[in-house]
Design a protein around this motif. Structure first.
Motif, PDB file in Angstrom:
ATOM      1  N   PHE A  84       0.821  -1.218   0.000  1.00  0.00           N
ATOM      2  CA  PHE A  84       0.000   0.000   0.000  1.00  0.00           C
ATOM      3  C   PHE A  84       0.854   1.268   0.000  1.00  0.00           C
ATOM      4  O   PHE A  84       0.332   2.354   0.220  1.00  0.00           O
ATOM      5  CB  PHE A  84      -0.932  -0.005   1.223  1.00  0.00           C
ATOM      6  CG  PHE A  84      -1.977  -1.079   1.163  1.00  0.00           C
ATOM      7  CD1 PHE A  84      -3.197  -0.855   0.531  1.00  0.00           C
ATOM      8  CD2 PHE A  84      -1.744  -2.323   1.704  1.00  0.00           C
ATOM      9  CE1 PHE A  84      -4.156  -1.855   0.461  1.00  0.00           C
ATOM     10  CE2 PHE A  84      -2.694  -3.332   1.634  1.00  0.00           C
ATOM     11  CZ  PHE A  84      -3.908  -3.095   1.013  1.00  0.00           C
ATOM     12  N   TYR A  85       2.147   1.122  -0.265  1.00  0.00           N
ATOM     13  CA  TYR A  85       3.033   2.274  -0.165  1.00  0.00           C
ATOM     14  C   TYR A  85       2.786   3.289  -1.278  1.00  0.00           C
ATOM     15  O   TYR A  85       2.938   4.498  -1.072  1.00  0.00           O
ATOM     16  CB  TYR A  85       4.486   1.820  -0.159  1.00  0.00           C
ATOM     17  CG  TYR A  85       5.427   2.766   0.544  1.00  0.00           C
ATOM     18  CD1 TYR A  85       5.089   3.357   1.755  1.00  0.00           C
ATOM     19  CD2 TYR A  85       6.673   3.081   0.000  1.00  0.00           C
ATOM     20  CE1 TYR A  85       5.951   4.228   2.393  1.00  0.00           C
ATOM     21  CE2 TYR A  85       7.546   3.943   0.629  1.00  0.00           C
ATOM     22  CZ  TYR A  85       7.174   4.515   1.828  1.00  0.00           C
ATOM     23  OH  TYR A  85       8.034   5.387   2.471  1.00  0.00           O
ATOM     24  N   ALA A  86       2.392   2.822  -2.462  1.00  0.00           N
ATOM     25  CA  ALA A  86       2.055   3.765  -3.532  1.00  0.00           C
ATOM     26  C   ALA A  86       0.812   4.570  -3.143  1.00  0.00           C
ATOM     27  O   ALA A  86       0.742   5.781  -3.396  1.00  0.00           O
ATOM     28  CB  ALA A  86       1.819   3.025  -4.842  1.00  0.00           C
ATOM     29  N   THR A  87      -0.157   3.895  -2.513  1.00  0.00           N
ATOM     30  CA  THR A  87      -1.354   4.602  -2.036  1.00  0.00           C
ATOM     31  C   THR A  87      -0.981   5.632  -0.983  1.00  0.00           C
ATOM     32  O   THR A  87      -1.540   6.737  -0.947  1.00  0.00           O
ATOM     33  CB  THR A  87      -2.370   3.595  -1.463  1.00  0.00           C
ATOM     34  OG1 THR A  87      -2.652   2.606  -2.451  1.00  0.00           O
ATOM     35  CG2 THR A  87      -3.659   4.288  -1.063  1.00  0.00           C
ATOM     36  N   VAL A  88      -0.027   5.288  -0.114  1.00  0.00           N
ATOM     37  CA  VAL A  88       0.469   6.247   0.875  1.00  0.00           C
ATOM     38  C   VAL A  88       0.989   7.493   0.164  1.00  0.00           C
ATOM     39  O   VAL A  88       0.687   8.634   0.562  1.00  0.00           O
ATOM     40  CB  VAL A  88       1.588   5.612   1.728  1.00  0.00           C
ATOM     41  CG1 VAL A  88       2.390   6.687   2.468  1.00  0.00           C
ATOM     42  CG2 VAL A  88       1.003   4.628   2.730  1.00  0.00           C
ATOM     43  N   GLY A  89       1.765   7.291  -0.912  1.00  0.00           N
ATOM     44  CA  GLY A  89       2.284   8.435  -1.654  1.00  0.00           C
ATOM     45  C   GLY A  89       1.180   9.316  -2.229  1.00  0.00           C
ATOM     46  O   GLY A  89       1.271  10.548  -2.206  1.00  0.00           O
ATOM     47  N   PRO A  98       4.723  15.109   3.598  1.00  0.00           N
ATOM     48  CA  PRO A  98       5.911  14.446   3.044  1.00  0.00           C
ATOM     49  C   PRO A  98       5.607  12.982   2.734  1.00  0.00           C
ATOM     50  O   PRO A  98       4.955  12.300   3.523  1.00  0.00           O
ATOM     51  CB  PRO A  98       6.946  14.559   4.178  1.00  0.00           C
ATOM     52  CG  PRO A  98       6.462  15.671   5.051  1.00  0.00           C
ATOM     53  CD  PRO A  98       4.962  15.647   4.957  1.00  0.00           C
ATOM     54  N   GLY A  99       6.075  12.514   1.586  1.00  0.00           N
ATOM     55  CA  GLY A  99       5.795  11.127   1.229  1.00  0.00           C
ATOM     56  C   GLY A  99       6.548  10.696  -0.009  1.00  0.00           C
ATOM     57  O   GLY A  99       7.169  11.511  -0.703  1.00  0.00           O
ATOM     58  N   PRO A 100       6.495   9.417  -0.332  1.00  0.00           N
ATOM     59  CA  PRO A 100       7.207   8.884  -1.502  1.00  0.00           C
ATOM     60  C   PRO A 100       6.502   9.239  -2.804  1.00  0.00           C
ATOM     61  O   PRO A 100       5.316   9.603  -2.800  1.00  0.00           O
ATOM     62  CB  PRO A 100       7.170   7.371  -1.259  1.00  0.00           C
ATOM     63  CG  PRO A 100       5.889   7.158  -0.502  1.00  0.00           C
ATOM     64  CD  PRO A 100       5.745   8.358   0.386  1.00  0.00           C
ATOM     65  N   ASN A 101       7.224   9.115  -3.898  1.00  0.00           N
ATOM     66  CA  ASN A 101       6.653   9.323  -5.229  1.00  0.00           C
ATOM     67  C   ASN A 101       5.830   8.084  -5.599  1.00  0.00           C
ATOM     68  O   ASN A 101       6.397   7.005  -5.791  1.00  0.00           O
ATOM     69  CB  ASN A 101       7.785   9.538  -6.244  1.00  0.00           C
ATOM     70  CG  ASN A 101       7.277   9.807  -7.647  1.00  0.00           C
ATOM     71  OD1 ASN A 101       6.267   9.249  -8.069  1.00  0.00           O
ATOM     72  ND2 ASN A 101       7.978  10.655  -8.375  1.00  0.00           N
ATOM     73  N   CYS A 250      20.498   1.430  -8.481  1.00  0.00           N
ATOM     74  CA  CYS A 250      19.099   1.001  -8.405  1.00  0.00           C
ATOM     75  C   CYS A 250      18.187   2.171  -8.045  1.00  0.00           C
ATOM     76  O   CYS A 250      17.110   2.335  -8.634  1.00  0.00           O
ATOM     77  CB  CYS A 250      18.936  -0.108  -7.366  1.00  0.00           C
ATOM     78  SG  CYS A 250      19.663  -1.697  -7.813  1.00  0.00           S
ATOM     79  N   LEU A 251      18.596   2.975  -7.083  1.00  0.00           N
ATOM     80  CA  LEU A 251      17.784   4.126  -6.688  1.00  0.00           C
ATOM     81  C   LEU A 251      17.566   5.065  -7.868  1.00  0.00           C
ATOM     82  O   LEU A 251      16.446   5.528  -8.116  1.00  0.00           O
ATOM     83  CB  LEU A 251      18.456   4.887  -5.537  1.00  0.00           C
ATOM     84  CG  LEU A 251      18.637   4.162  -4.208  1.00  0.00           C
ATOM     85  CD1 LEU A 251      19.233   5.120  -3.173  1.00  0.00           C
ATOM     86  CD2 LEU A 251      17.323   3.588  -3.698  1.00  0.00           C
ATOM     87  N   ARG A 252      18.653   5.343  -8.601  1.00  0.00           N
ATOM     88  CA  ARG A 252      18.536   6.255  -9.752  1.00  0.00           C
ATOM     89  C   ARG A 252      17.654   5.652 -10.837  1.00  0.00           C
ATOM     90  O   ARG A 252      16.797   6.341 -11.411  1.00  0.00           O
ATOM     91  CB  ARG A 252      19.932   6.572 -10.302  1.00  0.00           C
ATOM     92  CG  ARG A 252      20.784   7.437  -9.393  1.00  0.00           C
ATOM     93  CD  ARG A 252      22.054   7.910 -10.110  1.00  0.00           C
ATOM     94  NE  ARG A 252      22.960   6.795 -10.401  1.00  0.00           N
ATOM     95  CZ  ARG A 252      23.925   6.380  -9.591  1.00  0.00           C
ATOM     96  NH1 ARG A 252      24.117   6.978  -8.426  1.00  0.00           N
ATOM     97  NH2 ARG A 252      24.722   5.383  -9.936  1.00  0.00           N
ATOM     98  N   ALA A 253      17.834   4.379 -11.112  1.00  0.00           N
ATOM     99  CA  ALA A 253      17.074   3.735 -12.190  1.00  0.00           C
ATOM    100  C   ALA A 253      15.584   3.688 -11.889  1.00  0.00           C
ATOM    101  O   ALA A 253      14.749   3.806 -12.802  1.00  0.00           O
ATOM    102  CB  ALA A 253      17.599   2.323 -12.420  1.00  0.00           C
ATOM    103  N   LEU A 254      15.224   3.540 -10.618  1.00  0.00           N
ATOM    104  CA  LEU A 254      13.820   3.371 -10.241  1.00  0.00           C
ATOM    105  C   LEU A 254      13.186   4.655  -9.722  1.00  0.00           C
ATOM    106  O   LEU A 254      12.005   4.660  -9.363  1.00  0.00           O
ATOM    107  CB  LEU A 254      13.711   2.266  -9.181  1.00  0.00           C
ATOM    108  CG  LEU A 254      14.195   0.885  -9.635  1.00  0.00           C
ATOM    109  CD1 LEU A 254      14.224  -0.090  -8.463  1.00  0.00           C
ATOM    110  CD2 LEU A 254      13.318   0.340 -10.755  1.00  0.00           C
ATOM    111  N   GLY A 255      13.945   5.738  -9.672  1.00  0.00           N
ATOM    112  CA  GLY A 255      13.386   6.998  -9.196  1.00  0.00           C
ATOM    113  C   GLY A 255      13.087   6.989  -7.711  1.00  0.00           C
ATOM    114  O   GLY A 255      12.200   7.698  -7.244  1.00  0.00           O
ATOM    115  N   LEU A 256      13.846   6.190  -6.958  1.00  0.00           N
ATOM    116  CA  LEU A 256      13.667   6.137  -5.504  1.00  0.00           C
ATOM    117  C   LEU A 256      14.657   7.099  -4.848  1.00  0.00           C
ATOM    118  O   LEU A 256      15.361   7.815  -5.509  1.00  0.00           O
ATOM    119  CB  LEU A 256      13.878   4.703  -5.006  1.00  0.00           C
ATOM    120  CG  LEU A 256      12.958   3.640  -5.624  1.00  0.00           C
ATOM    121  CD1 LEU A 256      13.349   2.244  -5.132  1.00  0.00           C
ATOM    122  CD2 LEU A 256      11.495   3.926  -5.282  1.00  0.00           C
ATOM    123  N   GLY A 257      14.697   7.092  -3.522  1.00  0.00           N
ATOM    124  CA  GLY A 257      15.609   7.990  -2.830  1.00  0.00           C
ATOM    125  C   GLY A 257      14.926   8.818  -1.771  1.00  0.00           C
ATOM    126  O   GLY A 257      15.568   9.608  -1.077  1.00  0.00           O
TER     127      GLY A 257
END
Length: 415
Positions: A84-89, A98-101, A250-257
């Motif tokens: 459910f982390y995408a829903t959190v974003g 504040p939250g993830p993309n 991996c972070l750069r490729a997936l747009g995480l961070g």
């Protein structure tokens, strides 16, 4: 002044209680939104406010969070796992918190999309194919070459993941995945992957900072159930640098961070090969290992980020911490389990946890749900930690009576 609250979307029997504890320690009132709060026993046991809501319905969640915002000062919204982390974003964006993309999270949680993005970035990954039916699974396995690993394209906790050593096993597991026994949260798609062999490592990351790298044992094959985790892993400077460099790629490729990321690797002749990237912390007892080894409470620091505070990720000390999982070797009814108090009394043992109680039916599934508990130990050296852990585990015992088969009486059996 309204009470500050932290919204937790769904729960987890693993990291869920730790998020509740960390929220309360930070002076926040934890509120769990769940489609079925009764699934998480700790909510009632710890007197956590829990609200039933359809967590697959974004509009319903927005309405419930809006209602709660009229009562509380909503400091942040997060969850303990990744389904459910995408829903959190999405909720964080709606309420300007504040939250993830959410787009990055969705791409990462789809293992096929994740594989595509990592491959495009030149990150070493297993050879893979995506299959929608038995014919495609079989042809993909033949193309890659046996043995192969079959796994749901969307999933977590090694659920539905199995090594298939021949075409009969490929057909058998495909039937299991597509025949109604496996529960899908998305359209059924199977990832067929090369079986990458080598020592297993994992990295825990917050933002773009590598907190540490651990090592793990799993099995027995054909399943990948965790057996023992050790943190930090005994790595050379070069090995540590190579895993760190791949992690950042991996972070750069997936747009995480933003926030936590957990990455699993196999060390091969090619060096570190990425098995999986998860946009979350690794589950219990990884956070406890990090705190024991380095004095860094990853969950507390994650919550600081969620509510807009500054985090502090610097190491306060250096030890070796390890966890051994208690895994039954048969199905049946658990007659009894004990020895926890004796094991916990050993100097260096940090925690002994049982997930089950006597008379619980034990039905092994070949994933993390097979764990019936764990023991954690820590000391200044790896050898000492391993000795403490072994001594503690030797004091724990249980008895399982196999389920009766037609025409056969039940008979007790030990672990």
């Amino acid at each position: 002044m309204a009470r500050r609250a932290l919204i937790l979307l769904e729960g987890s029997r693993y990291n869920g209680p730790l998020y509740v504890q960390a929220a309360r320690h930070s002076g926040l009132h934890p509120i769990t939104l769940s489609a079925d709060p009764a699934r998480y026993g700790y909510l009632a046991a710890d007197d956590v406010e829990a609200i039933r809501v359809d967590t697959d319905n974004l509009d319903a969640l927005i309405r419930e969070c809006s209602r709660l915002r009229a009562i509380y000062d909503i400091a942040g919204i997060t969850c303990a796992g990744d389904p459910f982390y995408a829903t959190v974003g999405m909720l964080c964006r709606y309420f300007d918190l504040p939250g993830p993309n959410p787009t990055s999270i969705e791409r990462c949680c789809n293992k096929f999309t994740q594989r595509q993005l990592l491959a495009e970035a030149g990150v070493a990954i297993p050879i893979y194919r995506l299959a929608a039916d038995a014919t495609e699974v079989e042809s993909s396995a033949a193309e890659i070459g046996l043995p192969v690993v079959l796994k749901p394209a969307v999933g977590a906790g090694s659920r539905g993941v199995r090594l298939c050593r021949n075409l009969d096993e490929v057909a058998e597991h495909t039937t299991y995945l597509l025949g109604g026994q496996h529960i899908w949260r998305s359209s059924p798609r199977i990832l067929v992957e090369e079986f990458v062999q080598g020592p297993l490592y994992w990295a825990d990351i917050m933002g773009d900072q590598i907190i540490g790298i651990g090592t793990a044992d799993s099995g027995p094959l054909p399943h990948f159930v965790g057996r023992e985790w050790t943190f930090p892993a005994p790595l050379t400077d070069d090995e540590h640098k190579r895993i760190t460099d791949v992690s950042l790629s991996c972070l750069r490729a997936l747009g995480l961070g933003w926030g936590p990321t957990g990455i699993e690797f196999r060390w091969t002749k090619r060096g570190p090969v990425v098995i999986e990237v998860n946009p979350r912390l690794h589950g219990t007892p990884t956070p406890q290992l990090t705190q024991l080894a380095y004095g860094v409470d990853l969950i507390a620091e994650h919550i600081k980020l969620v509510i807009g505070d500054e985090w502090d990720l610097h190491r306060r000390h250096s030890q070796t911490a390890a966890a051994r999982f208690l895994v039954p070797d048969r199905d049946g009814t658990l007659d009894w389990i004990g020895g926890d108090s004796r094991a916990a009394a050993i100097p260096g043992v940090a925690e002994v946890k049982f997930y089950v109680e006597p008379k619980t039916p034990i039905v092994r599934k070949g994933d993390l749900r097979d764990w019936i508990g764990y023991v954690i130990a820590a000391s200044p050296s790896r050898a000492q930690t391993e000795a403490i852990l072994q001594r503690a585990v030797d004091l724990i015992d249980w008895s399982i009576t196999p389920f009766a088969t037609p025409g056969e009486q039940e008979r007790p059996a030990g672990p």
